[in-house]
Design a protein around this motif. Sequence first.
Motif, PDB file in Angstrom:
ATOM      1  N   VAL A 247       0.841  -1.206   0.000  1.00 14.19           N
ATOM      2  CA  VAL A 247       0.000   0.000   0.000  1.00 14.19           C
ATOM      3  C   VAL A 247       0.873   1.252   0.000  1.00 14.19           C
ATOM      4  O   VAL A 247       0.608   2.223  -0.708  1.00 14.19           O
ATOM      5  N   LYS A 248       1.938   1.186   0.787  1.00 15.84           N
ATOM      6  CA  LYS A 248       2.846   2.333   0.870  1.00 15.84           C
ATOM      7  C   LYS A 248       3.503   2.586  -0.490  1.00 15.84           C
ATOM      8  O   LYS A 248       3.643   3.730  -0.927  1.00 15.84           O
ATOM      9  N   ASP A 249       3.892   1.523  -1.169  1.00 21.14           N
ATOM     10  CA  ASP A 249       4.507   1.647  -2.501  1.00 21.14           C
ATOM     11  C   ASP A 249       3.561   2.307  -3.486  1.00 21.14           C
ATOM     12  O   ASP A 249       3.945   3.187  -4.251  1.00 21.14           O
ATOM     13  N   ILE A 250       2.317   1.851  -3.479  1.00 18.38           N
ATOM     14  CA  ILE A 250       1.364   2.351  -4.459  1.00 18.38           C
ATOM     15  C   ILE A 250       1.040   3.820  -4.192  1.00 18.38           C
ATOM     16  O   ILE A 250       1.017   4.641  -5.103  1.00 18.38           O
ATOM     17  N   LEU A 251       0.813   4.162  -2.928  1.00 15.36           N
ATOM     18  CA  LEU A 251       0.370   5.515  -2.616  1.00 15.36           C
ATOM     19  C   LEU A 251       1.525   6.479  -2.371  1.00 15.36           C
ATOM     20  O   LEU A 251       1.351   7.692  -2.500  1.00 15.36           O
ATOM     21  N   GLY A 252       2.676   5.948  -2.005  1.00 14.81           N
ATOM     22  CA  GLY A 252       3.852   6.790  -1.859  1.00 14.81           C
ATOM     23  C   GLY A 252       3.846   7.736  -0.674  1.00 14.81           C
ATOM     24  O   GLY A 252       4.505   8.774  -0.729  1.00 14.81           O
ATOM     25  N   ILE A 253       3.102   7.430   0.380  1.00 12.15           N
ATOM     26  CA  ILE A 253       3.209   8.269   1.581  1.00 12.15           C
ATOM     27  C   ILE A 253       3.419   7.391   2.814  1.00 12.15           C
ATOM     28  O   ILE A 253       3.211   6.187   2.783  1.00 12.15           O
ATOM     29  N   GLU A 254       3.833   8.037   3.880  1.00 12.00           N
ATOM     30  CA  GLU A 254       4.198   7.306   5.092  1.00 12.00           C
ATOM     31  C   GLU A 254       2.976   6.758   5.827  1.00 12.00           C
ATOM     32  O   GLU A 254       1.896   7.346   5.772  1.00 12.00           O
ATOM     33  N   VAL A 255       3.179   5.658   6.513  1.00 14.09           N
ATOM     34  CA  VAL A 255       2.103   5.038   7.285  1.00 14.09           C
ATOM     35  C   VAL A 255       2.233   5.463   8.743  1.00 14.09           C
ATOM     36  O   VAL A 255       3.277   5.272   9.359  1.00 14.09           O
ATOM     37  N   VAL A 256       1.180   6.059   9.270  1.00 14.32           N
ATOM     38  CA  VAL A 256       1.227   6.559  10.650  1.00 14.32           C
ATOM     39  C   VAL A 256       0.704   5.518  11.632  1.00 14.32           C
ATOM     40  O   VAL A 256       0.921   5.614  12.830  1.00 14.32           O
ATOM     41  N   GLY A 257       0.011   4.521  11.083  1.00 15.50           N
ATOM     42  CA  GLY A 257      -0.496   3.487  11.973  1.00 15.50           C
ATOM     43  C   GLY A 257      -1.119   2.344  11.201  1.00 15.50           C
ATOM     44  O   GLY A 257      -1.566   2.520  10.066  1.00 15.50           O
ATOM     45  N   VAL A 258      -1.099   1.174  11.812  1.00 11.61           N
ATOM     46  CA  VAL A 258      -1.732  -0.007  11.226  1.00 11.61           C
ATOM     47  C   VAL A 258      -2.661  -0.588  12.285  1.00 11.61           C
ATOM     48  O   VAL A 258      -2.214  -0.997  13.357  1.00 11.61           O
ATOM     49  N   ILE A 259      -3.949  -0.571  12.005  1.00 14.85           N
ATOM     50  CA  ILE A 259      -4.922  -1.069  12.977  1.00 14.85           C
ATOM     51  C   ILE A 259      -5.333  -2.475  12.548  1.00 14.85           C
ATOM     52  O   ILE A 259      -5.891  -2.650  11.457  1.00 14.85           O
ATOM     53  N   PRO A 260      -5.046  -3.480  13.369  1.00 10.41           N
ATOM     54  CA  PRO A 260      -5.399  -4.837  12.971  1.00 10.41           C
ATOM     55  C   PRO A 260      -6.910  -5.039  13.011  1.00 10.41           C
ATOM     56  O   PRO A 260      -7.612  -4.389  13.791  1.00 10.41           O
ATOM     57  N   GLU A 261      -7.371  -5.918  12.143  1.00  7.26           N
ATOM     58  CA  GLU A 261      -8.773  -6.312  12.197  1.00  7.26           C
ATOM     59  C   GLU A 261      -9.000  -6.884  13.592  1.00  7.26           C
ATOM     60  O   GLU A 261      -8.227  -7.723  14.048  1.00  7.26           O
TER      61      GLU A 261
END
Lengths: 318, 94
Positions: A247-261
């Motif tokens: 997802v980061k590759d496609i959108l090209g911006i930093e990830v501030v958080g990952v919320i698990p299901e």
Amino acid sequence: MNRESENDDRNAEAEHSGDGMQETGASPSPTPDARLPPPEVAATGAEKLAEVIVVTSGKGGVGKTTSSASIAVGLARRGKKVAVIDFDVGLRNLDLILGCERRVVYDFVNVIHGECTLKQALIKDKRHDTLFVLAASQTRDKDALTKEGVERVLQELRDEGFDYIVCDSPAGIEKGAYLAMYFADCAVVVVNPEVSSVRDSDRILGLLASKTRRAELGAAPVAQHLLLTRYNPARVINGDMMSIDDVKDILGIEVVGVIPESEGVLAASNAGVPVILDEESNAGKAYEDAVARLLGEQRTMRFIDAPKKGLFSRLFGG
Amino acid sequence: MGIFDFLRSRNKHSASVAKERLRIIVAQERSQRGAPDYLPLLRREILEVIRKYVNVDMEAVDVHLENDGTHSVLELSVALPGQSVGMEGLRAEG
């Protein structure tokens, strides 16, 4: 939870401070706005200014309102004075997620139309003294929000000394979503690791870069952060779900958080208690981390690896 | 990896398919993003002018805008019916 313990504690004093507004905002000023700090210096400037955070996504149902509520609570728990505004006119829901639905008397549209004061419409959270909710209207049409009205409310919140204003955007790219992002200093783009959500997020990133006040004034761009929600590490390992890096590759911006299901998210919305307050839930802890990162802290990502498999599931799949 | 994994292998690597599809569509949509809003209208009006003289198809006009650093090239190509000649019509630079 002591939700019943207090009476309706909305600020009913009709002390109205909004009449002496310095700016009418009738026309977008062509000169750079002195009140508009770049997001990174917002908290350190001599005169402290409220930072406007929009929580947006394009696609519906990805967790914008859940995220808005948890981010607002997370900021308030750190002693920040926070206002969270529901921009989804006609489909009010933030109040339910925050558990204050029975205390809504006046809403955002009432304030914009001058039918009540901002103080009358701000609902003080039962659990956090520094958190205030501005509910969306249930009945009015989408044109009820105006750019001038939104600007006036945001300015009034700044004058009241709020540190953060969290704007919960509706889905889509119509007027409500446009106005929710227009005045933003910082954007949290909520995305599920799924094709339509990622594509819509890219669309939203394009709009953040062109259809916001910062873009129009040529000021520092709106800071963009990705918040991945409904992340399922086991499915990522199986190759059935895109990974954080994909997802980061496609959108090209930093990830501030990952919320698990997490089951905790539904349980939290059932109870009207934002999931960040659920100490047991991984989703709650992941929101806590995301808020810390939004405030500039370094934290390693948690809950992004699949749970260890036992011998049985390794043999038979699982 | 379980020993019965071959039974459910048809779903394997759907994530990489998703990533590849997204990479293409996102790149395509980003390239169109900077395009001015007037392009669709320009296309329609050009088509109307041409249709005064030649009965061309609605899809006959292809408008293409290319950004090349300091300047952009607007390229219009019109396919005329019954002939295989492409008319490189207007070429505006600015």
